[in-house]
Design an enzyme around this catalytic site. Structure first.
Site, mmCIF file in Angstrom:
data_model
loop_
_atom_site.group_PDB
_atom_site.id
_atom_site.type_symbol
_atom_site.label_atom_id
_atom_site.label_comp_id
_atom_site.label_asym_id
_atom_site.label_seq_id
_atom_site.Cartn_x
_atom_site.Cartn_y
_atom_site.Cartn_z
ATOM 1 N N VAL A 83 2.027 -10.236 5.059
ATOM 2 C CA VAL A 83 2.013 -11.500 4.320
ATOM 3 C C VAL A 83 3.202 -12.332 4.774
ATOM 4 C CG1 VAL A 83 2.261 -12.556 2.031
ATOM 5 C CG2 VAL A 83 0.902 -10.465 2.300
ATOM 6 N N LYS A 111 5.757 21.862 -10.855
ATOM 7 C CA LYS A 111 7.103 21.548 -11.366
ATOM 8 C C LYS A 111 7.126 21.763 -12.884
ATOM 9 C CE LYS A 111 10.305 17.713 -11.944
ATOM 10 N NZ LYS A 111 10.462 16.262 -11.858
ATOM 11 N N ALA A 116 8.812 14.097 -6.474
ATOM 12 C CA ALA A 116 8.769 14.836 -7.741
ATOM 13 C C ALA A 116 8.197 13.943 -8.827
ATOM 14 C CB ALA A 116 10.176 15.285 -8.118
ATOM 15 N N GLY A 135 0.823 -1.222 0.000
ATOM 16 C CA GLY A 135 0.000 0.000 0.000
ATOM 17 C C GLY A 135 0.845 1.254 0.000
ATOM 18 N N VAL A 186 9.744 8.118 0.323
ATOM 19 C CA VAL A 186 10.288 9.175 -0.543
ATOM 20 C C VAL A 186 9.573 9.091 -1.893
ATOM 21 C CG1 VAL A 186 12.624 9.552 0.377
ATOM 22 C CG2 VAL A 186 12.175 7.572 -1.069
#
Ligand code: FAD
Length: 511
Positions: A190, A83, A55, A17, A52
């Site tokens: 899992v 951007k 962009a 997820g 992370v």
């Protein structure tokens, strides 16, 4: 997508997820609406996400449009900024700076492409910085932005844009979207995977709690660990560390000091490069490096001492290996996101590769038996995507003119023929790569070639048919048109305030 009776997959299980898992769930919930397909997504809060990936590329707007997501709402919910491209600092020689924009340079002024006219002008007079012929670059430098016109009257007005956003908020936004459309979220880790002894197809995953989740199609969005595609199926990995050797990163957010511009920045460092991604409420920073040339301590020191504002979290270290799975679709398992591969974040391509995987999967949406013709076609398309991204990323490294050992080695690194041919064609005859499928069109290649000082030895001879005065006049007119268009745009932050307010206003109107 053509769905044929009960031969088509009905039970879809997504493991993971993060951004990949929820983008996949949202897209499938939309594409399969009205069918009898069920979608379950398993994620583990204990394991968490990579955290992370801020962009993006302009193609994400097509993805959002496909889901009918309102951009103003998205910007408000994900703390997004605009951007217009990536600014590269010190990538050629120290002190150099150029922007790879989401827009073209110049316009048609004769039978040859614009850059041939610029090349001739540049050889004989002062054509000026190539970026001054591009609206997206000029706007980024001035920190201005406005939505591109729907029907631009000239290529000079044509540009696109992407977002810099909080990726965890984007995933949460898509999770709401997907759950509203019937996706069932299951919390848990899992621990085992059940496969069919004969076909090797995955039949189920079992959680630590003992819960068994059966399925017909499994989408592995489990991140670098590749839980299904690698741990279970042992698909194999094409290791591209010899081409792109950076293998570690530190990431850290800091406070905003000055008004932020509509672009991401990448600054070359002694053994890698540093990113700066401004959001509305903070700046994301990170240092990508190769541990054969820089110690972890030097890397974290370099990053933390160069922040423009106060750090607002501890530095987080990430480890990776560049490359991709030998098959992104294997039997009834499709790897999307980091489980499928990773090519370092220099050109913000990972989320876009997720999107490509999702679009190809929905176009080839399978029968339960996962016909090999569909699987092979998917893998062919995704291989092409990865190859093209790899070549474009390598281009930045091989064109560097820096003196540190890392950069000297990168200049001489063995490169794929597909890249050598592109560099040679540009150097000798100013020919720019062009292809139908895959990321990075001529404008992108051109901006890196010229930005990193690879000037062609010659230009298209048709340029000589135009007088020097006419050529110089055209170039001056283009520079002035770009400047006046940018001058009329609002400041980037003023645009965001107004855009956000349009969403708040629409909400108030509905209340
Ligand atoms: P993850 O975020 O790692 O998610 C994996 C999911 O799987 C999690 O939900 C986890 O809980 C779940 N999971 C794993 N194992 C189990 C299990 N056993 N049971 C249940 N659940 C499990 N991309 C960009 O486009 N732009 C960028 O600027 C950018 N910058 C980056 C910088 C760095 C240093 C790195 C490393 C990546 C960057 N990326 C960027 C890539 C981007 O972060 C990823 O592509 C994106 O976040 C998708 O990750 P993911 O969903 O595949 O994996």
């Amino acid at each position: 997508m053509k769905l044929r009776s009960d031969q088509m997959v009905r039970e879809i299980v997504i493991v993971g997820g993060g951004t990949a898992g929820w983008m996949t769930a949202a897209a499938l919930s939309r594409k399969l609406a009205g069918t009898r397909a069920t979608i379950k997504l398993v994620e583990s809060a204990e394991i968490g996400t990579v955290g992370v990936g801020e962009a993006t590329l302009p193609q994400i707007r097509d993805f959002n449009r496909m889901l009918d997501i309102d951009e103003a709402e998205l910007m408000a919910r994900t703390s997004a900024t605009i951007k217009l491209g990536i600014e590269f600092r010190d990538w050629g020689r120290t002190g150099d700076q150029y922007i790879h924009p989401f827009g073209v340079h110049g316009e048609t002024i004769g039978p040859a492409d614009f850059h041939h006219y610029w090349s001739k002008e540049n050889a004989t007079a002062d054509a000026g910085d190539f970026g001054r012929y591009c609206l997206a670059i000029s706007a980024a430098r001035k920190q201005h932005f406005d939505l591109p016109p729907d029907n631009p009257t000239s290529p000079l007005q044509a540009y696109s844009y992407a977002f810099q956003f909080d990726a965890s908020l984007y995933a949460a936004f898509l999770a709401d979207y997907a759950k509203q459309r019937g996706v069932e979220r299951i919390e848990g880790k899992v621990v085992t995977v059940g496969t069919d002894g004969e076909s090797g197809f995955i039949q189920s995953v079992t959680l630590e709690s003992g819960q068994l989740i059966p399925g017909e199609l499994f989408i592995d969005c489990s991140g670098f660990r590749g839980l299904l595609i690698e741990h279970e199926m042992e698909t194999g990995f094409d290791d591209w560390s010899d081409y792109l050797p950076c293998n570690r990163a530190f990431a850290i957010p800091c406070k905003i000091v000055d008004p932020v511009g509509p672009y991401t920045r990448s600054t070359a460092r002694a053994a890698g490069w540093q990113w700066r991604i401004p959001l509305q409420h903070r700046i994301g920073n990170g240092l990508v490096y190769c541990n054969r040339y820089m110690s972890d301590q030097d890397a974290v020191d370099m990053l933390t001492t160069s922040l423009e504002g106060e750090a607002i979290a501890e530095p987080k270290q990430l480890f990776f290996k560049t490359g991709k799975r030998k098959k992104l679709w294997n039997r009834n398992c499709v790897a999307i996101g980091l489980s499928g591969g990773f090519l370092e974040p220099l050109e913000s391509t990972s989320i876009d590769l997720i999107q490509s995987g999702i679009l190809s999967l929905t176009a080839l949406f399978p029968e339960k038996r996962c016909a090999s013709s569909d699987v092979d076609e998917y893998n062919r398309l995704m291989d092409l995507e990865f190859d093209r991204v790899r070549d474009f990323l390598m281009l930045h490294y091989v064109l560097n003119e820096r003196e540190e050992p890392f950069w000297r080695d990168m200049r001489n690194i063995a490169r794929p023929d597909s890249l050598s041919e592109k560099i040679e064609a540009f150097k000798r005859r100013a020919i720019v790569p062009q292809y139908d499928h895959g990321l990075f069109q001529p404008a992108s290649w051109l901006s890196v070639f010229i930005g990193q000082n690879l000037l062609p030895e010659t230009y298209d001879p048709r340029v000589d048919a135009m007088s020097d005065d006419d050529r110089t006049g055209h170039l001056a007119r283009i520079r002035s048109t770009v400047e006046s268009n940018v001058g009329r745009m609002p400041e980037h932050l003023a645009f965001i305030r107004k855009y956000r307010a349009s969403f708040a206003g629409a909400q108030a109107g509905q209340a």
